[in-house]
Design a protein around this motif. Structure first.
Motif, PDB file in Angstrom:
ATOM      1  N   GLY A 125      -1.498  10.081  -8.868  1.00  9.53           N
ATOM      2  CA  GLY A 125      -1.873   9.254 -10.019  1.00  9.53           C
ATOM      3  C   GLY A 125      -0.710   8.593 -10.724  1.00  9.53           C
ATOM      4  O   GLY A 125      -0.893   7.782 -11.627  1.00  9.53           O
ATOM      5  N   GLU A 126       0.512   8.938 -10.326  1.00 14.40           N
ATOM      6  CA  GLU A 126       1.695   8.366 -10.963  1.00 14.40           C
ATOM      7  C   GLU A 126       1.999   6.982 -10.378  1.00 14.40           C
ATOM      8  O   GLU A 126       1.795   6.734  -9.190  1.00 14.40           O
ATOM      9  N   THR A 127       2.487   6.074 -11.226  1.00 12.35           N
ATOM     10  CA  THR A 127       2.864   4.730 -10.792  1.00 12.35           C
ATOM     11  C   THR A 127       4.126   4.769  -9.940  1.00 12.35           C
ATOM     12  O   THR A 127       5.063   5.485 -10.255  1.00 12.35           O
ATOM     13  N   VAL A 128       4.109   4.010  -8.852  1.00 14.27           N
ATOM     14  CA  VAL A 128       5.290   3.873  -7.996  1.00 14.27           C
ATOM     15  C   VAL A 128       5.822   2.456  -8.186  1.00 14.27           C
ATOM     16  O   VAL A 128       5.146   1.482  -7.886  1.00 14.27           O
ATOM     17  N   SER A 129       7.043   2.357  -8.720  1.00 14.19           N
ATOM     18  CA  SER A 129       7.611   1.034  -9.000  1.00 14.19           C
ATOM     19  C   SER A 129       9.088   1.016  -8.658  1.00 14.19           C
ATOM     20  O   SER A 129       9.716   2.053  -8.479  1.00 14.19           O
ATOM     21  N   GLY A 130       9.632  -0.178  -8.562  1.00 14.48           N
ATOM     22  CA  GLY A 130      11.051  -0.301  -8.257  1.00 14.48           C
ATOM     23  C   GLY A 130      11.429  -1.743  -8.001  1.00 14.48           C
ATOM     24  O   GLY A 130      10.722  -2.671  -8.409  1.00 14.48           O
ATOM     25  N   LYS A 131      12.549  -1.936  -7.326  1.00 11.82           N
ATOM     26  CA  LYS A 131      13.037  -3.267  -6.993  1.00 11.82           C
ATOM     27  C   LYS A 131      13.425  -3.330  -5.526  1.00 11.82           C
ATOM     28  O   LYS A 131      13.963  -2.372  -4.973  1.00 11.82           O
ATOM     29  N   VAL A 132      13.156  -4.468  -4.923  1.00 12.22           N
ATOM     30  CA  VAL A 132      13.608  -4.743  -3.558  1.00 12.22           C
ATOM     31  C   VAL A 132      14.741  -5.752  -3.661  1.00 12.22           C
ATOM     32  O   VAL A 132      14.563  -6.850  -4.184  1.00 12.22           O
ATOM     33  N   GLU A 176       4.819  -2.519   1.041  1.00 10.33           N
ATOM     34  CA  GLU A 176       3.617  -1.724   1.245  1.00 10.33           C
ATOM     35  C   GLU A 176       3.866  -0.284   0.811  1.00 10.33           C
ATOM     36  O   GLU A 176       4.957   0.247   1.012  1.00 10.33           O
ATOM     37  N   PHE A 177       2.829   0.327   0.239  1.00  6.51           N
ATOM     38  CA  PHE A 177       2.842   1.767  -0.046  1.00  6.51           C
ATOM     39  C   PHE A 177       1.881   2.410   0.949  1.00  6.51           C
ATOM     40  O   PHE A 177       0.694   2.087   0.967  1.00  6.51           O
ATOM     41  N   ILE A 178       2.395   3.308   1.796  1.00  4.16           N
ATOM     42  CA  ILE A 178       1.598   3.853   2.901  1.00  4.16           C
ATOM     43  C   ILE A 178       1.610   5.378   2.892  1.00  4.16           C
ATOM     44  O   ILE A 178       2.655   6.001   2.707  1.00  4.16           O
ATOM     45  N   GLY A 179       0.431   5.964   3.088  1.00  4.62           N
ATOM     46  CA  GLY A 179       0.285   7.403   3.331  1.00  4.62           C
ATOM     47  C   GLY A 179      -0.225   7.574   4.746  1.00  4.62           C
ATOM     48  O   GLY A 179      -1.236   6.970   5.115  1.00  4.62           O
ATOM     49  N   LYS A 180       0.455   8.385   5.557  1.00  6.84           N
ATOM     50  CA  LYS A 180       0.138   8.462   6.982  1.00  6.84           C
ATOM     51  C   LYS A 180       0.238   9.895   7.498  1.00  6.84           C
ATOM     52  O   LYS A 180       1.101  10.648   7.075  1.00  6.84           O
ATOM     53  N   ILE A 181      -0.674  10.243   8.434  1.00  7.09           N
ATOM     54  CA  ILE A 181      -0.619  11.518   9.146  1.00  7.09           C
ATOM     55  C   ILE A 181      -0.212  11.213  10.580  1.00  7.09           C
ATOM     56  O   ILE A 181      -0.846  10.393  11.252  1.00  7.09           O
ATOM     57  N   SER A 216      -3.084   2.662   2.050  1.00  6.64           N
ATOM     58  CA  SER A 216      -2.319   1.475   2.409  1.00  6.64           C
ATOM     59  C   SER A 216      -2.517   0.393   1.342  1.00  6.64           C
ATOM     60  O   SER A 216      -3.614  -0.144   1.198  1.00  6.64           O
ATOM     61  N   LEU A 217      -1.463   0.136   0.583  1.00  3.68           N
ATOM     62  CA  LEU A 217      -1.496  -0.884  -0.473  1.00  3.68           C
ATOM     63  C   LEU A 217      -0.393  -1.899  -0.201  1.00  3.68           C
ATOM     64  O   LEU A 217       0.676  -1.546   0.268  1.00  3.68           O
ATOM     65  N   VAL A 218      -0.664  -3.178  -0.513  1.00  2.95           N
ATOM     66  CA  VAL A 218       0.301  -4.250  -0.222  1.00  2.95           C
ATOM     67  C   VAL A 218       0.525  -5.111  -1.461  1.00  2.95           C
ATOM     68  O   VAL A 218      -0.418  -5.414  -2.191  1.00  2.95           O
ATOM     69  N   LYS A 219       1.782  -5.506  -1.677  1.00  2.00           N
ATOM     70  CA  LYS A 219       2.141  -6.473  -2.731  1.00  2.00           C
ATOM     71  C   LYS A 219       2.974  -7.575  -2.083  1.00  2.00           C
ATOM     72  O   LYS A 219       3.945  -7.299  -1.392  1.00  2.00           O
ATOM     73  N   GLU A 220       2.569  -8.820  -2.311  1.00  2.00           N
ATOM     74  CA  GLU A 220       3.353  -9.964  -1.831  1.00  2.00           C
ATOM     75  C   GLU A 220       4.475 -10.219  -2.843  1.00  2.00           C
ATOM     76  O   GLU A 220       4.217 -10.363  -4.039  1.00  2.00           O
ATOM     77  N   LEU A 221       5.711 -10.270  -2.372  1.00  2.00           N
ATOM     78  CA  LEU A 221       6.857 -10.447  -3.268  1.00  2.00           C
ATOM     79  C   LEU A 221       7.378 -11.880  -3.291  1.00  2.00           C
ATOM     80  O   LEU A 221       7.903 -12.331  -4.303  1.00  2.00           O
ATOM     81  N   PHE A 246       8.517  -4.624  -8.123  1.00  2.00           N
ATOM     82  CA  PHE A 246       7.151  -4.335  -7.672  1.00  2.00           C
ATOM     83  C   PHE A 246       6.625  -3.119  -8.417  1.00  2.00           C
ATOM     84  O   PHE A 246       7.380  -2.310  -8.953  1.00  2.00           O
ATOM     85  N   GLU A 247       5.299  -3.003  -8.452  1.00  2.00           N
ATOM     86  CA  GLU A 247       4.655  -1.871  -9.131  1.00  2.00           C
ATOM     87  C   GLU A 247       3.297  -1.601  -8.497  1.00  2.00           C
ATOM     88  O   GLU A 247       2.456  -2.488  -8.413  1.00  2.00           O
TER      89      GLU A 247
END
Length: 202
Positions: free
Chosen positions: A20-27, A46-51, A65-70, A84-85
């Motif tokens: 539930g925590e926000t994942v943010s940063g800079k590229v 992209e923010f990805i969770g994978k097995i 799988s979440l995507v943000k266009e930068l 990005f956030e």
């Protein structure tokens, strides 16, 4: 930050997040040399969770799988930084590295180009806050040899946290043989897959 074990057993430090925590940063995109340019068809994160199953290399399951266009298609003439956030991201499963399987979360940045994309990945650590099971009854079990040895084991609960203390009692109900020594062992067993594709490793 938190330490995790890589596939080769080495410890690595990565950023730690909770469900539930926000994942943010800079590229940050840095050109190789001053005055050069980079033509691209867009930049995304992209923010990805994978097995990932080790014994079947192509068998990967993405559960998040979440995507943000930068950036839009164009030419980069100078070094650029893109914020990005991913707001209040659901991370339902905890990071896990086992004998047969790995559950990982990572950020992937892709600079899309005509011939070959530039891809960079960064793993993150995810911990979930403990939720205690509703039912956690004690366990009683009997083992032995008929008319020779009857032993009863009793454990205070059936489900334990990784940092719990396992407490219990052993009752010798019948002993008609000579006992030289007795050992108790905790055995880790990992089960992956389903149906005919179940892999068990202890």
């Amino acid at each position: 930050m938190a330490d995790i074990k890589s596939e080769d057993g080495k410890k690595e430090r990565h950023y730690l997040f909770y469900d539930g925590e926000t994942v943010s940063g800079k590229v940050n995109v840095t050109l190789k040399k001053y005055g050069s340019k980079l033509e691209c068809q867009g930049i995304k994160v992209e923010f990805i969770g994978k097995i990932e199953l080790y014994y079947v290399r192509g068998n990967h399951h993405e559960f998040t799988s979440l995507v943000k266009e930068l950036a839009c298609p164009g030419e980069l003439m100078q070094n650029m930084s893109y914020a990005f956030e991913f707001l209040n991201v659901e991370k339902p499963l905890e990071l896990y590295t086992g004998s047969n399987v790995r559950l990982r979360y990572f950020l992937r940045v892709t600079i899309v180009r005509r011939l070959s994309d530039i891809i960079k990945e960064m793993d993150i650590v995810v911990h979930t806050l403990s939720c205690y099971p509703e039912m956690n009854n004690s366990i009683k079990m009997e083992v032995g040899i008929e008319d020779c040895l009857h032993i009863e084991f009793e454990y205070n609960k059936s489900k334990y946290h990784l940092k719990d203390v396992i407490a219990g009692k052993i009752y010798f109900l019948l002993v008609r043989i000579k006992i030289k020594h007795m050992e108790i062992a905790i055995i880790k067993r990992e089960t992956t897959g389903s149906g005919n594709n179940v892999m068990v490793k202890g």
